[in-house]
Enzyme design. Structure first.
Site, PDB file in Angstrom:
ATOM      1  N   LYS A 187       0.856  -1.195   0.000  1.00  0.00           N
ATOM      2  CA  LYS A 187       0.000   0.000   0.000  1.00  0.00           C
ATOM      3  C   LYS A 187       0.887   1.238   0.000  1.00  0.00           C
ATOM      4  CE  LYS A 187      -2.836   3.176   2.474  1.00  0.00           C
ATOM      5  NZ  LYS A 187      -2.032   4.278   1.879  1.00  0.00           N
ATOM      6  N   GLU A 190      -1.205   7.496  -0.374  1.00  0.00           N
ATOM      7  CA  GLU A 190      -2.102   8.088  -1.361  1.00  0.00           C
ATOM      8  C   GLU A 190      -1.590   9.438  -1.866  1.00  0.00           C
ATOM      9  OE1 GLU A 190      -4.076   8.882   2.726  1.00  0.00           O
ATOM     10  OE2 GLU A 190      -2.720   7.423   1.780  1.00  0.00           O
ATOM     11  N   GLU A 262       8.416   1.249  11.787  1.00  0.00           N
ATOM     12  CA  GLU A 262       9.397   2.331  11.724  1.00  0.00           C
ATOM     13  C   GLU A 262       8.615   3.624  11.838  1.00  0.00           C
ATOM     14  OE1 GLU A 262      12.621   2.107  11.784  1.00  0.00           O
ATOM     15  OE2 GLU A 262      12.552  -0.073  11.794  1.00  0.00           O
ATOM     16  N   CYS A 296      12.090  11.154   9.331  1.00  0.00           N
ATOM     17  CA  CYS A 296      12.012  10.688  10.709  1.00  0.00           C
ATOM     18  C   CYS A 296      13.377  10.797  11.381  1.00  0.00           C
ATOM     19  CB  CYS A 296      11.496   9.260  10.763  1.00  0.00           C
ATOM     20  SG  CYS A 296      12.421   8.093   9.754  1.00  0.00           S
ATOM     21  N   GLU A 393       7.814  15.841  16.949  1.00  0.00           N
ATOM     22  CA  GLU A 393       8.299  15.723  15.578  1.00  0.00           C
ATOM     23  C   GLU A 393       7.516  16.684  14.681  1.00  0.00           C
ATOM     24  OE1 GLU A 393       9.682  12.092  12.774  1.00  0.00           O
ATOM     25  OE2 GLU A 393       7.604  11.984  13.446  1.00  0.00           O
TER      26      GLU A 393
END
Length: 501
Positions: A187, A190, A262, A296, A393
């Site tokens: 997947k 999108e 992750e 990240c 973050e």
């Protein structure tokens, strides 16, 4: 016609689902727009898959697994190398497609394509080794029995990948999954499905058998959730936000399937007073602004020893103001737009919050006005340790500095986070560099080095950043099960060879 205009004119070449070796429309008949973040223009529409499409893809993968798992490691290696060649042959097209869909500068996109090639090549080598090490004898304290340990493919695996590094994150999961003998339902995000669909086309052309790879585009609720919940999926490997990763883990628990995650990071770079200031400036800027900070692993928390704090801040302020932000296809551009409207708005809220919190210094660079999700690179100095900008973050080009006086203080500040993905240490003292690296609660530590990542090593972190590891032999092991076989001594012939894992 310019290169990116030509590319945009044909960006819709692959927009359907890829299931059981065929390109097909989704069951729901819906489409999702794909946007160029530099212009906010719709460049394509892809199929919006749903639970029925997921079920079809998973069942195709389950059928293919019966045969694929029996192929030798050498056979799988041939196909992995064919994929690597296919990616390399279409290198410039894939890089341009990354820049068009994701917004990263073309030079950065080329680095990504090289990473994809290197990853498939590396796991082709590990696949070949499986024919020799797939089953091994184990010494046991008995002469009556013989024990062996066998590594086998986990089964059908679901790979759910993010938008910040299209194809790269996919390669990190897909190459070892195929090497191990698993079949896959992928997947893509999108937001950035176009590079992933082009990669699927390359894999199809490489001769990978029907059903071994399936790609279902769509949203998280419509595709990701039913994929993580499907009872025929043996393992879910997810890269994305911590919040969504938590939901993936909860969903996977209902069917007790394996999970690799992750997730987020809020990482530090520690600069000691003896550091080379030119090197430190380069490492800080690269760690904060590469891919517009949408990493990240972004080392957006800068801990600098007090005697050089002002000097480093001045150099970084100059770097911020000179950073060229703009169209990723234009020569000299160092930072493109953020990848989506939602991310643009999120980062702008954080910057506004930082200004409202009264940081001692705010430096903002320049960014194009008008259309496009362009954000000015921004630096805050002496941000309070409890500030959301220091602790959360942001996933954008926002850099925060704090000073420290002692080594222990720096280590404590770097570890004072719920995440533990990466860290960087900058010092001329080799002993201190290793000593500090040993104390940092992070899965990857760079000492006087940029964020170089090699497929032979490892990727993943401590705390809420990860469950499991990618890359290296650890990435392959993530898609394998361990089977022990115990037989009376001398009752059976030796272990078969040539069937891989």
């Amino acid at each position: 016609m310019k290169q990116h205009e030509w590319l945009q004119s044909r960006a819709a070449s692959r927009t359907q689902l890829y299931i059981d070796g065929f390109w097909c429309a989704g069951e729901g008949g819906k489409r999702l727009p794909v946007v160029n973040p530099s212009t906010e223009e719709t460049i394509a529409e892809v199929e919006a898959g749903n639970a029925a499409d997921v079920d079809c893809a998973v069942r195709a993968a389950a059928r293919a697994f019966r045969t694929w798992k029996k192929t030798s490691g050498a056979q799988r290696a041939v196909l992995l190398r064919a994929i690597a060649r296919g990616v390399n042959d279409r290198r410039e097209h894939l890089a341009a497609l990354q820049s068009l869909n994701n917004g990263k500068p073309l030079d950065e996109a080329r680095i990504d394509v090289s990473d994809v090639v290197a990853t498939f090549e590396y796991y082709a080598g590990l696949a070949e080794q499986l024919d020799e090490i797939g089953e091994s004898a184990v010494a046991i304290p008995s002469d009556e029995y013989r024990a062996t340990i066998r590594r086998e493919a986990a089964g059908v695996v679901a790979l759910i990948v993010p938008w910040n590094f299209p194809m790269v994150t996919t390669a990190w999961k897909l190459a070892p999954a195929l090497a191990a003998g698993c079949t896959v339902v992928l997947k893509p995000s999108e937001i950035t499905p176009l590079p992933e669909l082009e990669l699927a086309s390359i894999i199809s052309d490489a001769g990978v058998p029907r059903g071994v790879l399936n790609v279902v585009t769509g949203t998280g609720p419509e595709v990701g959730a039913p994929l993580a919940a499907h009872p025929l999926v043996a393992k879910v490997s997810f890269t994305g936000s911590t919040a969504v990763g938590t939901q993936v883990m909860k969903t996977a628990a209902d069917t007790i399937k394996g999970v690799s995650l992750e997730l987020g990071g809020k990482s530090s770079i520690i600069v000691f007073a003896d550091a080379d200031l030119d090197l430190a400036t380069d490492l800080v800027a690269g760690g904060a602004f590469f891919n517009a900070g949408q990493m990240c692993s972004a080392t957006s928390r800068v801990l600098v020893e007090r005697p050089i704090a002002d000097a480093l801040a001045a150099r970084l302020a100059d770097r911020v103001t000179r950073t060229v932000v703009g169209d990723p296809f234009k020569p000299g551009v160092q930072m493109g737009p953020l990848t989506s409207r939602a991310q643009y708005e999120r980062v702008q809220r954080y910057i506004a919050r930082g200004k409202a919190d009264g940081a001692r210094l705010v430096i903002e660079g320049e960014a194009p006005a008008g259309s496009g999700y362009f954000v000015k690179p921004t630096m805050f100095v002496d941000m309070p340790a409890e500030s959301p900008l220091w602790r959360e973050e942001i996933f954008g080009p926002v850099l925060c500095l704090r000073s420290f006086d002692t080594e222990d203080e720096a280590i404590g500040a770097a570890n004072d986070t719920e995440f533990g993905l990466v860290a960087t240490v900058v010092t001329r003292d080799a002993g201190r560099g290793r000593r500090v690296a040993d104390e940092l609660e992070a899965g990857v530590v760079w000492i006087n080095a940029p964020q170089a990542i090699f497929p032979q090593t490892s990727w993943g972190g401590y705390k809420r950043s990860s469950i499991g590891r990618e890359l290296g032999p650890f990435g392959l092991a993530a898609f394998q099960e361990i089977k022990q076989v115990l037989v009376p001594a001398g009752s059976l012939a030796g272990p078969e060879r040539g069937h891989g894992a």
